[in-house]
Motif scaffolding. Sequence first.
Motif, PDB file in Angstrom:
ATOM      1  N   GLN A   1      18.332 -44.475   3.918  1.00 60.12           N
ATOM      2  CA  GLN A   1      17.240 -44.913   3.947  1.00 60.12           C
ATOM      3  C   GLN A   1      16.319 -44.614   5.125  1.00 60.12           C
ATOM      4  O   GLN A   1      15.119 -44.183   4.917  1.00 60.12           O
ATOM      5  CB  GLN A   1      17.166 -46.615   3.581  1.00 60.12           C
ATOM      6  CG  GLN A   1      15.927 -47.273   3.548  1.00 60.12           C
ATOM      7  CD  GLN A   1      15.022 -46.785   2.229  1.00 60.12           C
ATOM      8  OE1 GLN A   1      15.575 -46.526   1.236  1.00 60.12           O
ATOM      9  NE2 GLN A   1      13.728 -46.280   2.739  1.00 60.12           N
ATOM     10  N   VAL A   2      16.836 -44.790   6.343  1.00 56.49           N
ATOM     11  CA  VAL A   2      16.167 -44.391   7.533  1.00 56.49           C
ATOM     12  C   VAL A   2      15.710 -42.981   7.344  1.00 56.49           C
ATOM     13  O   VAL A   2      14.630 -42.614   7.690  1.00 56.49           O
ATOM     14  CB  VAL A   2      17.126 -44.585   8.784  1.00 56.49           C
ATOM     15  CG1 VAL A   2      16.588 -43.926   9.756  1.00 56.49           C
ATOM     16  CG2 VAL A   2      17.503 -46.047   8.831  1.00 56.49           C
ATOM     17  N   VAL A   3      16.455 -41.878   6.895  1.00 58.40           N
ATOM     18  CA  VAL A   3      16.181 -40.578   6.617  1.00 58.40           C
ATOM     19  C   VAL A   3      14.970 -40.497   5.687  1.00 58.40           C
ATOM     20  O   VAL A   3      13.927 -39.794   5.779  1.00 58.40           O
ATOM     21  CB  VAL A   3      17.303 -39.622   6.183  1.00 58.40           C
ATOM     22  CG1 VAL A   3      16.719 -38.312   5.605  1.00 58.40           C
ATOM     23  CG2 VAL A   3      18.318 -39.766   7.375  1.00 58.40           C
ATOM     24  N   LEU A   4      15.009 -41.227   4.587  1.00 54.06           N
ATOM     25  CA  LEU A   4      13.557 -41.250   3.814  1.00 54.06           C
ATOM     26  C   LEU A   4      12.446 -41.633   4.458  1.00 54.06           C
ATOM     27  O   LEU A   4      11.402 -41.279   4.106  1.00 54.06           O
ATOM     28  CB  LEU A   4      13.886 -42.303   2.579  1.00 54.06           C
ATOM     29  CG  LEU A   4      15.177 -41.774   1.692  1.00 54.06           C
ATOM     30  CD1 LEU A   4      15.231 -42.768   0.434  1.00 54.06           C
ATOM     31  CD2 LEU A   4      14.897 -40.676   0.940  1.00 54.06           C
TER      32      LEU A   4
ATOM     33  N   VAL B   1      16.622 -32.688  -0.470  1.00 54.48           N
ATOM     34  CA  VAL B   1      17.102 -33.097  -1.691  1.00 54.48           C
ATOM     35  C   VAL B   1      18.172 -34.059  -1.528  1.00 54.48           C
ATOM     36  O   VAL B   1      19.434 -33.657  -0.762  1.00 54.48           O
ATOM     37  CB  VAL B   1      17.544 -31.960  -2.541  1.00 54.48           C
ATOM     38  CG1 VAL B   1      18.309 -32.374  -4.165  1.00 54.48           C
ATOM     39  CG2 VAL B   1      16.303 -31.022  -2.865  1.00 54.48           C
ATOM     40  N   THR B   2      18.405 -35.131  -2.167  1.00 56.97           N
ATOM     41  CA  THR B   2      19.592 -36.008  -2.308  1.00 56.97           C
ATOM     42  C   THR B   2      19.745 -36.716  -3.485  1.00 56.97           C
ATOM     43  O   THR B   2      18.542 -37.136  -4.217  1.00 56.97           O
ATOM     44  CB  THR B   2      19.722 -36.969  -1.119  1.00 56.97           C
ATOM     45  OG1 THR B   2      20.956 -37.675  -1.120  1.00 56.97           O
ATOM     46  CG2 THR B   2      18.552 -37.956  -1.308  1.00 56.97           C
TER      47      THR B   2
ATOM     48  N   LEU C   1       7.402 -34.532   4.860  1.00 53.24           N
ATOM     49  CA  LEU C   1       8.203 -33.761   4.592  1.00 53.24           C
ATOM     50  C   LEU C   1       8.303 -33.330   3.329  1.00 53.24           C
ATOM     51  O   LEU C   1       8.256 -34.453   2.484  1.00 53.24           O
ATOM     52  CB  LEU C   1       9.533 -33.528   5.134  1.00 53.24           C
ATOM     53  CG  LEU C   1       9.809 -33.836   6.771  1.00 53.24           C
ATOM     54  CD1 LEU C   1      11.120 -34.163   7.289  1.00 53.24           C
ATOM     55  CD2 LEU C   1       9.230 -32.388   7.325  1.00 53.24           C
ATOM     56  N   SER C   2       8.556 -32.304   2.555  1.00 50.81           N
ATOM     57  CA  SER C   2       8.823 -32.157   1.174  1.00 50.81           C
ATOM     58  C   SER C   2      10.210 -32.763   0.493  1.00 50.81           C
ATOM     59  O   SER C   2      11.129 -32.685   1.386  1.00 50.81           O
ATOM     60  CB  SER C   2       8.619 -30.708   0.931  1.00 50.81           C
ATOM     61  OG  SER C   2       9.028 -30.470  -0.576  1.00 50.81           O
TER      62      SER C   2
END
Length: 287
Positions: A213-216, A198-199, A224-225
């Motif tokens: 954005q890289v994590v997204l 969550v973010t 991943l959920s």
Amino acid sequence: MSRIAYVNGRYVRHAEAAVHIEDRGYQFADGVYEVCEVWRGQIVDERRHGDRLERSLRELSIRMPMTRAALSQVMREVLRRNRVRSGFVYLQVTRGVARRDHFFPSPDTPPALVVTARNVAPETGDRGAETGVGVITVPENRWDRVDIKTVGLLPNVLAKQKAKEAGAKEAWFVDADGFVTEGGSTNAWIVTKDNTLVTRPAEHGILKGITRQVVLDMIARNGLSFDERPFTVKEAKEAKEAFITAASTLVMPVVRIDDTAIGNGYPGELSRELRQQFHDVSEMDPV
């Protein structure tokens, strides 16, 4: 070896680098900046940082000081002269030098550009990630346009100093409704008990972080959920994991919020996996 900086067309010794006293960045915080990670001789996500720089400048009606290609060459020359293989390159653009006046100066006033670089061993961040970091919460007191990466960072400075004095790494701003916005220099994340990341949405109220954005991208690649929504301090303290993201921290596990341990008080598995994958997913451009 003396450090070298680029200041308005000249490469100068870092110790002698200076800007005019009527530079509008100094007088009014009338400018923007970007920080790119340099990892093993490669600039990380340069394209995305350049896109965000151009957006910030457009929002403030400041011209680009030079073409993207020329700016890229300046960055590389600063890195070369400073022999930086791993660390950071910093660039700052202001509206330029003009007689102190709140109104914009003449349109032909050239923007001012400063580029610096420094070595930082990758192991420095890795050591912090092994144990995780603490954050504190502070009331949101910044201006409404934090989506623009300006040099007007006094509330952030005060919040991060308060965190340091409390033995923490970062401060999370909390809005009037009790929701976390972001950190003083990072984006904020939690992992719920059912492993949902969550973010907060980045359309308003936070900076659209490049590392975010890289994590997204990693979330999409790994299936991943994910739930892009605000979360409260209470929810964060009850989360399975928490972490912060930025070019200066990558994915950094959070193990304490205020006086509350997160999860079992150690870096979470998902946070550690995302950190390990980061450079496999981010864009790399050779120096």
